[in-house]
Design an enzyme around this catalytic site. Structure first.
Site, PDB file in Angstrom:
ATOM      1  CG  ASP A 265      -2.255  -0.519   0.987  1.00 40.88           C
ATOM      2  OD1 ASP A 265      -2.438  -1.132  -0.073  1.00 40.88           O
ATOM      3  OD2 ASP A 265      -3.142  -0.335   1.826  1.00 40.88           O
TER       4      ASP A 265
ATOM      5  CE  LYS B 197      -7.837   0.845  -2.629  1.00 41.48           C
ATOM      6  NZ  LYS B 197      -9.116   0.089  -2.605  1.00 41.48           N
TER       7      LYS B 197
ATOM      8  CG  MET C 100      -9.966   7.277   5.092  1.00 39.31           C
ATOM      9  SD  MET C 100     -10.456   5.623   4.460  1.00 39.31           S
ATOM     10  CE  MET C 100     -11.178   4.856   5.932  1.00 39.31           C
TER      11      MET C 100
END
Lengths: 287, 287
Positions: free
Chosen positions: A10, A32, A150
């Site tokens: 990641d 991502k 997030m």
């Protein structure tokens, strides 16, 4: 990880961890990033399956805890359904890392009765937008600590939601960008002022939000408070210690006329005197 | 930890970790055990302060994450108020360790919108009884995963509370004794049957409870379900995928007459098909 034939990485894996990967392992970057074109979850799944079918040992390396907003459950289910054996290694989730770094307890006894994590998700990543949202925040009761992963893009909506639920505008709040890394930046504020404080500091994703009285136990909050920007925080109803209440009342009377605001969280009657000690120090610093 | 002059140890620190302590360090055992006479928190604080004032480097070693029902916040506040510098190292909290070991995601996308931790506390330890309790569970919304630390003694009350809130009796539930250790024992059940299942297995403290649809994603749950003890689980209202619903309807019609019960959780329309794949496999095993 030293035995891995393939490692799928990641974003934001610390270099010290990357160095642990066997030099002979193939590394596939599948990070991502919110707001940028990046690899889809389906493509990551396909990479994993392909690698698992070709080689002996595949490691999927994620930051934090892979089972808390980390998609490890989906990836594991995808692989298990295709008869690939999966073993998951737990991790330190961002909330724990940030709490330790800020010196605050997520479940300070007598202050927070519980702890909730929700995902707010990014502002532009369509893939993320389908997940749970601040709509789930209806579940958060006031004496609990709320951690939002997030959630930067939905911060104003988050504030409205929490205020509508009756959370005090002056509830201590914290936003930490790139928590636990060398690039970490933290903003201490109140629930009411957090979106503006975050905007002023130009915090960007990934940023973790922590809202709740426990933020008041962080030394960083005390430093901010000592600069005269204190506020009143209501604790669990009817749980106030008489001594703490009296101390706060006295200080309130002396300070409110000057426009100052005082921070305090009521300790439960049966809690230890530690919070009271903290309050004494905190209040003394503005006396 | 290799540089520590004094180490204060909790119960249940794995031997492999204890071996990392410097041989020259003084070790003080300050483990607490529910239901047994043991050291008070005040005495631990005094030990810490005394050690910090006498020697250079003191390590307080706890299992799990010290900031999640671990009292690190109180100990740190006590020490900071007495001008002792404190640095906290985060850990893997029991919920993450158990979830990884059981192969279940605590926040499976489309299944759990959030994650809450509460402490139920032991049945006899008066010192612990003053903490938060199942009373705080009013905060848990249904699509969320609920993890209860130290909740074994309040399990029947927990069930009543969650059922009264409208959680489905057949919500998948899990109890894990001594999670992530070699002595780990796990009981998969439903919310309705969990207290009896736990009693039948004679699980003892420390036992972690996990309640929520995500438990249904654990391979252990699938194995249990395949033994004919399935049940119907409602997912978020109005979120069912038509295909999943049809598959379940067909199976329900074929099975309900026989007294069998089927487990399923509705995938969100916009989620991936992974849950559906899991359901197909699960349902196929009882067809």
């Amino acid at each position: 990880m030293q035995q891995a034939d393939v490692v799928l990485l990641d974003r934001l894996i610390p270099p010290a961890i990357v160095e642990l990967i066997s030099p002979r392992a193939r590394r596939i970057y599948v990070g991502k990033q919110g707001g940028c074109p990046s690899i889809s979850q389906a493509a990551i799944n396909d990479h994993l399956l392909d690698a698992a079918r070709r080689v002996g040992c595949v490691v999927r390396l994620k930051g934090g805890d892979p089972l808390v907003f980390g998609r490890a459950g989906e990836e594991a289910a995808f692989l298990r359904a295709r008869d690939v054996a999966v073993r998951i290694v737990p991790g330190v989730t961002a909330a724990s890392g940030v709490a330790a770094d800020m010196g605050l307890s997520l479940t300070h006894r007598g202050v927070a009765g519980g702890l909730s994590f929700v995902a707010g998700h990014g502002r532009t990543d369509a893939d993320e937008a389908v997940g749970p949202s601040v709509d789930t925040l209806a579940s958060s009761s006031h004496p609990d600590t709320l951690v939002v992963y997030m959630g930067l893009g939905k911060l104003p909506a988050l504030r409205e939601r929490l205020l509508a639920q009756g959370r005090a505008p002056c509830t201590p709040a914290l936003a930490v960008e790139q928590g636990t890394t060398a690039r970490q930046r933290a903003v201490f504020s109140t629930l009411e002022q957090l979106p503006e404080a975050v905007a002023a500091a130009r915090l960007r994703s990934p940023t973790l939000l922590v809202v709740g009285a426990v933020v008041g136990s962080a030394p960083g909050w005390a430093r901010r408070s000592s600069q005269g920007d204190l506020c009143i925080l209501e604790g669990p109803q009817g749980r106030g210690s008489d001594e703490v209440e009296r101390a706060v009342e006295e200080l309130l009377q002396g300070r409110l006329d000057e426009g100052g605001r005082l921070a305090w969280s009521r300790a439960k009657e049966d809690a230890t005197d530690m919070l009271f000690v903290e309050h004494e120090r905190k209040l003394a610093s503005v006396a």
